[in-house]
Design a protein around this motif. Structure first.
Motif, mmCIF file in Angstrom:
data_model
loop_
_atom_site.group_PDB
_atom_site.id
_atom_site.type_symbol
_atom_site.label_atom_id
_atom_site.label_comp_id
_atom_site.label_asym_id
_atom_site.label_seq_id
_atom_site.Cartn_x
_atom_site.Cartn_y
_atom_site.Cartn_z
ATOM 1 N N UNK B 152 -10.106 84.949 -12.289
ATOM 2 C CA UNK B 152 -9.443 85.461 -11.074
ATOM 3 C C UNK B 152 -7.928 85.493 -11.257
ATOM 4 N N UNK B 153 -7.388 84.463 -11.890
ATOM 5 C CA UNK B 153 -5.927 84.435 -12.098
ATOM 6 C C UNK B 153 -5.499 85.562 -13.032
ATOM 7 N N UNK B 154 -6.375 85.937 -13.958
ATOM 8 C CA UNK B 154 -6.047 87.052 -14.855
ATOM 9 C C UNK B 154 -6.161 88.418 -14.157
ATOM 10 N N UNK B 155 -6.643 88.434 -12.936
ATOM 11 C CA UNK B 155 -6.655 89.690 -12.179
ATOM 12 C C UNK B 155 -5.231 90.173 -11.921
ATOM 13 N N UNK B 156 -4.309 89.222 -11.911
ATOM 14 C CA UNK B 156 -2.904 89.589 -11.765
ATOM 15 C C UNK B 156 -2.422 90.135 -13.117
ATOM 16 N N UNK B 157 -2.017 91.395 -13.171
ATOM 17 C CA UNK B 157 -1.651 91.970 -14.474
ATOM 18 C C UNK B 157 -0.431 91.308 -15.123
ATOM 19 N N UNK B 158 0.374 90.607 -14.331
ATOM 20 C CA UNK B 158 1.545 89.921 -14.900
ATOM 21 C C UNK B 158 1.104 88.710 -15.738
ATOM 22 N N UNK B 184 -4.920 85.923 -22.300
ATOM 23 C CA UNK B 184 -5.700 87.024 -21.705
ATOM 24 C C UNK B 184 -6.534 87.764 -22.752
ATOM 25 N N UNK B 185 -5.894 88.122 -23.868
ATOM 26 C CA UNK B 185 -6.582 88.951 -24.859
ATOM 27 C C UNK B 185 -7.388 88.081 -25.805
ATOM 28 N N UNK B 186 -8.673 88.450 -25.997
ATOM 29 C CA UNK B 186 -9.489 87.689 -26.932
ATOM 30 C C UNK B 186 -10.959 87.982 -26.755
ATOM 31 N N UNK B 187 -11.760 87.279 -27.551
ATOM 32 C CA UNK B 187 -13.184 87.605 -27.650
ATOM 33 C C UNK B 187 -14.034 87.005 -26.536
ATOM 34 N N UNK B 188 -13.482 86.055 -25.770
ATOM 35 C CA UNK B 188 -14.302 85.350 -24.777
ATOM 36 C C UNK B 188 -14.331 86.081 -23.436
ATOM 37 N N UNK B 189 -15.524 86.240 -22.896
ATOM 38 C CA UNK B 189 -15.588 86.672 -21.499
ATOM 39 C C UNK B 189 -15.701 85.406 -20.636
ATOM 40 N N UNK B 190 -15.885 85.588 -19.341
ATOM 41 C CA UNK B 190 -15.922 84.444 -18.422
ATOM 42 C C UNK B 190 -17.013 83.445 -18.806
ATOM 43 N N UNK B 191 -18.194 83.963 -19.150
ATOM 44 C CA UNK B 191 -19.310 83.070 -19.479
ATOM 45 C C UNK B 191 -19.084 82.373 -20.819
ATOM 46 N N UNK B 192 -18.433 83.069 -21.726
ATOM 47 C CA UNK B 192 -18.103 82.454 -23.023
ATOM 48 C C UNK B 192 -17.122 81.299 -22.832
ATOM 49 N N UNK B 193 -16.154 81.511 -21.946
ATOM 50 C CA UNK B 193 -15.198 80.446 -21.657
ATOM 51 C C UNK B 193 -15.920 79.252 -21.017
ATOM 52 N N UNK B 194 -16.845 79.561 -20.098
ATOM 53 C CA UNK B 194 -17.599 78.483 -19.435
ATOM 54 C C UNK B 194 -18.415 77.687 -20.443
ATOM 55 N N UNK B 195 -19.047 78.391 -21.382
ATOM 56 C CA UNK B 195 -19.867 77.699 -22.397
ATOM 57 C C UNK B 195 -18.996 76.802 -23.265
ATOM 58 N N UNK B 196 -17.800 77.278 -23.601
ATOM 59 C CA UNK B 196 -16.887 76.471 -24.423
ATOM 60 C C UNK B 196 -16.426 75.233 -23.647
ATOM 61 N N UNK B 197 -16.107 75.440 -22.379
ATOM 62 C CA UNK B 197 -15.701 74.304 -21.529
ATOM 63 C C UNK B 197 -16.820 73.262 -21.456
ATOM 64 N N UNK B 198 -18.028 73.731 -21.324
ATOM 65 C CA UNK B 198 -19.192 72.825 -21.238
ATOM 66 C C UNK B 198 -19.303 71.983 -22.514
ATOM 67 N N UNK B 199 -19.164 72.634 -23.660
ATOM 68 C CA UNK B 199 -19.247 71.913 -24.943
ATOM 69 C C UNK B 199 -18.139 70.867 -25.050
ATOM 70 N N UNK B 200 -16.939 71.255 -24.661
ATOM 71 C CA UNK B 200 -15.797 70.322 -24.736
ATOM 72 C C UNK B 200 -16.020 69.121 -23.809
ATOM 73 N N UNK B 201 -16.532 69.413 -22.635
ATOM 74 C CA UNK B 201 -16.727 68.352 -21.652
ATOM 75 C C UNK B 201 -17.788 67.352 -22.140
ATOM 76 N N UNK B 202 -18.834 67.891 -22.756
ATOM 77 C CA UNK B 202 -19.920 67.031 -23.255
ATOM 78 C C UNK B 202 -19.401 66.046 -24.311
ATOM 79 N N UNK B 203 -18.416 66.494 -25.090
ATOM 80 C CA UNK B 203 -17.922 65.604 -26.146
ATOM 81 C C UNK B 203 -16.769 64.713 -25.676
ATOM 82 N N UNK B 204 -16.428 64.803 -24.407
ATOM 83 C CA UNK B 204 -15.322 63.959 -23.890
ATOM 84 C C UNK B 204 -15.698 62.471 -23.927
#
Lengths: 85, 204
Positions: B152-158, B184-204
């Protein structure tokens, strides 16, 4: 008076969490705000609470703080004249 | 989206971009030690509440690892943090100053921290970020929700990059912190970012 000044330095460091400041680092005649200790408006409110809690002084007008908190010496002088505990 | 830098931090371990960093002491003293060793030029740090100190130290470590000039005013970076306990540690400490009618001295310095979004403001001020800052309180760590707020924050083009954080602390000895610099620019979509966050959180 000298004793009160030293006491105030310790209490100010404690009340304002000036972790890296020692009492001997504080010039009692230097400005507390701006270039001196660099305190801000929240610190001013905390000093008002500290004066009430420790010396029983309740400032009726927070704007008085501008004069009273000019330096530790000015503050100590005010406390000495107005303290109720 | 792309994760440019990342940090995970708990009372037991600190990892920056996959590399383990040494920590000394425990509880809030660990944050003080890290501040003194890695930052040291921002005395206001000691006035912050636990959440502020955690977010500040984590952001400093993360941003120091970014190969970019610091403290240059910019509007293209947002700060988006989430947690579960909001400002509970500061709330409790403030409550102690008003709970005894015979010793009723509300602390202004504690009161200002009884809002969790103060930490995002502190970081934005420190770094001269003029983009959006937001702090979202969630029921639990929810990577899909966090990723949604980032998108949502990336909806702002600035907005070209975001400092994204999960900064949870329930008391001065327990915290979970994930912090990411997301571009902003990169290979992850929203769900990809969520999956990465999940993995990071699990290893916390």
């Amino acid at each position: 008076m000298k004793e009160l000044i030293e006491e105030l330095k310790v209490k100010i460091i404690e009340a304002l969490n000036l972790e890296e400041v020692r009492p001997e680092d504080i010039d009692e005649n230097a400005s507390l705000f701006g270039d001196g200790l660099g305190l801000d408006s929240i610190d001013a409110l905390e000093l008002i609470v500290m004066m009430e809690r420790n010396y029983g002084i309740k400032l009726k007008d927070p704007a008085q703080g501008k004069e009273i908190f000019k330096s530790i010496t000015v503050m100590a002088d005010y406390i000495q004249k107005n303290r109720t505990k | 989206m792309r994760i440019k830098k990342w940090l995970s931090f708990s009372p037991d371990s600190l990892s920056l971009n996959g590399e383990t960093l040494g920590v000394v002491g425990g509880g809030v003293e660990m944050l003080h030690e890290l501040y003194r060793r890695k930052v040291g030029d921002y005395p206001k740090f000691f006035k912050m509440d636990m959440l502020g100190k955690l977010g500040f130290v984590a952001s400093e470590l993360l941003l120091q690892s970014e190969d970019a000039p610091r403290f240059v005013p910019r509007e293209d970076r947002s700060v988006v943090f989430c947690n579960r306990s909001a400002s509970l540690v500061a709330d409790r400490r403030y409550q102690e100053t008003i709970s005894d009618a015979d010793n009723y001295y509300p602390s202004p310095a504690l009161f200002v921290y009884t809002l969790p979004n103060i930490v995002t403001g502190e970081i934005a001020i420190r770094n001269k970020y003029y983009g959006e800052t937001s702090f979202v309180v969630l029921e639990k760590f929810d990577p899909e929700q966090i990723a949604m707020h980032v998108a949502a924050a990336f909806q702002d083009p600035v907005c070209q990059s975001q400092l994204v954080g999960w900064t949870e602390c329930s008391d001065e000895s327990h915290w979970q912190c994930l912090m990411l610099l997301v571009e902003r620019e990169g290979e992850l979509d929203r769900h990809g970012l969520a999956a990465t966050l999940e993995r990071m959180f699990t290893s916390l």
